[in-house]
Design an enzyme around this catalytic site. Sequence first.
Site, PDB file in Angstrom:
ATOM      1  N   LYS A   1       7.717  -0.258   6.841  1.00 46.23           N
ATOM      2  CA  LYS A   1       7.521   0.733   6.043  1.00 46.23           C
ATOM      3  C   LYS A   1       8.909   0.936   5.260  1.00 46.23           C
ATOM      4  O   LYS A   1       9.914   0.637   5.746  1.00 46.23           O
ATOM      5  CB  LYS A   1       7.047   1.771   7.131  1.00 46.23           C
TER       6      LYS A   1
ATOM      7  N   LYS B   1       2.385   4.535   1.456  1.00 54.69           N
ATOM      8  CA  LYS B   1       2.556   5.123   2.951  1.00 54.69           C
ATOM      9  C   LYS B   1       2.109   6.615   2.850  1.00 54.69           C
ATOM     10  O   LYS B   1       2.869   7.498   2.203  1.00 54.69           O
ATOM     11  CB  LYS B   1       3.768   4.850   3.428  1.00 54.69           C
TER      12      LYS B   1
ATOM     13  N   ARG C   1      -1.583   9.225  11.877  1.00 54.82           N
ATOM     14  CA  ARG C   1      -2.272   7.810  12.216  1.00 54.82           C
ATOM     15  C   ARG C   1      -3.200   8.126  12.986  1.00 54.82           C
ATOM     16  O   ARG C   1      -3.065   8.796  13.870  1.00 54.82           O
ATOM     17  CB  ARG C   1      -1.272   6.840  12.580  1.00 54.82           C
TER      18      ARG C   1
ATOM     19  N   GLU D   1      -5.267   6.876   7.893  1.00 54.17           N
ATOM     20  CA  GLU D   1      -4.357   8.005   7.921  1.00 54.17           C
ATOM     21  C   GLU D   1      -5.333   9.278   7.964  1.00 54.17           C
ATOM     22  O   GLU D   1      -6.152   9.485   6.829  1.00 54.17           O
ATOM     23  CB  GLU D   1      -3.307   8.037   6.615  1.00 54.17           C
TER      24      GLU D   1
ATOM     25  N   GLU E   1       0.727  -1.224  -0.075  1.00 52.49           N
ATOM     26  CA  GLU E   1       0.194  -0.112   0.028  1.00 52.49           C
ATOM     27  C   GLU E   1       0.949   1.228   0.119  1.00 52.49           C
ATOM     28  O   GLU E   1       1.972   1.100   0.205  1.00 52.49           O
ATOM     29  CB  GLU E   1      -0.939  -0.037   1.218  1.00 52.49           C
TER      30      GLU E   1
END
Lengths: 333, 523
Positions: free
Chosen positions: B394, B224, B229, B269, B222
């Site tokens: 990440k 970032k 968050r 997010e 996905e």
Amino acid sequence: MAKAKHWIEPHPQGVYVRPADIWIDPSGAKQHAVVTHGHADHARGGHGEVWATPETLAIMGLRYGTDAGTPVAYGEGFERGGVRFSLHSAGHVLGSAQVLMEYQGERVVVTGDFKRRPDPTCAPFEPVPCDIFITEATFGLPVFRHPPIAGEIAKIFARLETEPDSSILIGAYALGKAQRVIAELRRAGWDKPIYLHGAQVRMCELYEELGVSLGELRLVMDTPKEEMRGQIIICPPSALIDKWSRRLPSPVTAMASGWMRVRGRARQRGVEIPLVISDHADWDELTGTIRELAPKETWITHGSEDGLLRWCELHQIRARALAMIGREDGDDG
Amino acid sequence: MRRFAALIDSLIYTRSRNAKLAAISTYLRETPDPDRGWALAALTDSLDFPAVKSSTIRNLAGTRIDPELFRLSRHHVGDTAETVALIWPEAPDREQSDPTVDEVVQALSSTTRATAPDIVASLLDSMDSNSRYALLKLAVGGMRVGVSARLAKTAFAQAFAVPLDDVEELWHALDPPYVALFRWAEEGGKRPDLSTTPFFRPFMLSHPFEGDSLDLGAYAVEWKWDGIRVQAVHLGGETRLYSRGGDDISAAFPDVVEAFDRAGVIDGELLVRGTDQGGEAASFNALQKRLGRKTVSKKMRQEFPAFVRVYDLLIDGEDDLRLLPWHERRQRLEAFVPTLNRDHFDLSAVIDVDDFAALETMRAGARDAAIEGVMLKRRESPYLAGRVTGHWYKWKRDPLNADCVMMYAQRGNGRRASFYSDYTFGCWTEDGELLPVGKAYSGFTDEELKWLDRFVRQNTLNRFGPVREVAKSLVLEVAFDSIHDSKRHKSGLAMRFPRIHRIRKDKPAEEADRIATLRGMIS
Ligand SMILES: [Zn+2]
Ligand SMILES: [Zn+2]
């Protein structure tokens, strides 16, 4: 009766006594000077003739390499130009004196720096009745109240109990504060050696020579790092955050000063154990002393003069600020 | 109050995190309920006494102390509560009592604006100076003792040797003074029932990806996003929005909160839409305009509308999905999100790529304002609290770099107090003037720190308190995640996460980068 206004002249550099041609604690070199005590903001080098207590002369000797001067013991004095000068204990540091001047029936006292709390390293303050009281006001604000010293010293022992592997590093001004802290540690039962930064050694030795016993003192430089775990070390305040402190094992920094009463000030210096220990009168001592002596007028040399002036105004006491220079609110608080 | 006051003071003067933890856990173990719970709430700023204001306290001081003396003292001390605590006259004949924290909290919460002065005054009369300070900080809030919610929870977990994740979860479900929480932790009692409370569930966190390759059959990819968050919770008829640390930020984003009306807990997010991006997600810089606000104006809501780009579903209606593998949660998520208000919720897409080399190219080429890199999520992983290895990675975009010149250095804190460890650095204008562009205090090794410290000491031009101005001769290669416009700095630039990447002893200062070059890196 003479009017002090005519024979005592406050100048930014110090108090000038005209008929005697003598300065008290001048901040520059003068021909004739009375020096109240050995702190650098009161005792400068290079004067022609100096009158001071024998202890103050010895301290000046250590600082400036010459102890020439006329020693005047507490309660004794001399006369010059019709003015009678005498020195009286101020309770601030070893040898500290107030100056009493008598001229044509008028009595003026200059305190230099003073405190009223008991101090095992110097003689107690002597209240001297006077018409004009010329006082310091380092802590001339009602937020400054120094707690009893025993509780402050106990903070060090408490920390050593919870962190026995650390070394406690106490920042204390080299003249007076360092010796007082050591003497109070002794009085509280600490009989291990106390370790010194090199800059503290000579003054401690001089105190010993002058009859103030401080117990066993050792030099940090001569001691292996590991041996200083669980020990107490005294250093100048500037060394607390200096490279020097890196030679100590797990150091916890403490600082002995009246300014430590304000949290922000302690935090600013990165102090972990603030010790509110001062050699200056706190607010209650300042105002209490003025009440006790009940002078006709109070003149304020240095410190938070605005606060003390305001108090005098509220209590209908005649007062004025002299705005002396070079008396910093530095580390001797 | 004395013990609580002693705790506050020890936290004020302690810089080491471990020592703070130890002080708090000892207090929690040794203090009875409900005092310790109130203390915990006070430390994390979770108590509010609306009847007592900073002005209440200032006015109160005026009833006991001459206003001019108070003004002078306040000026010297710099903090109203502390000034009042220090200056409050103590009647010598008066016996000081030591009220419990609970007594104080009860008294403060039963006051009205009208009765507050008398009640606070009588409390002040009964206390010593340190307790007065703790009382006033408790009453008006803002302890500022360097204790984050995370630190307080960690101390709690340490005190009773219970898992931090459990504390995290239960904490948010209970109200001060957390008596049930203490009972559970101390006596191993039953876990409090939380099924209908809209509390915060700890996030699943990721590790930086440091490998060379990864099997994209086992990992989904996905984007970032460069926002913050958040976890949106709608349970028992109530909605809350929580930040990364578990803080309730609902008040700052009412638009998002009002729009979330389906029972469930989502993870995503928080971003704002930017006009420059054609209504798409804007950079972090734009989001910052809405962060940290207690209330938000209509204008703000219109100018920077907020939305959540959702990437996980923890609870769907009454079903806790956290033990299901990612791909099953993803299916439920793809059915869940389209039922939500489209202005405020959208689905974070899964990137369709099956070749690692192609992914590398995509990641390097991504220059969307709101993209920070990519996320790699193992398809079989459940939703696990905290940072567990092997599940989520990440993989940030490569950082940007600039060669800057050291201008000022400042002493560090705590262990670093004897080192000049915080550096301000600058770049050249077209006129050959050096302007600060950022400040960094990390990225170097201990050896490098020693070298930098020596450099500062040997090249000092001026001293301003703890700050030294140094000769403009040392080039530092600074790495940063992104760079933005900023009105706060004369250079008009602000870096995100700047750190010292390398010390360029080899490079002459004149050859450091220009402001114009940095300006070109703004995303
Ligand atoms: Zn002095
Ligand atoms: Zn002085």
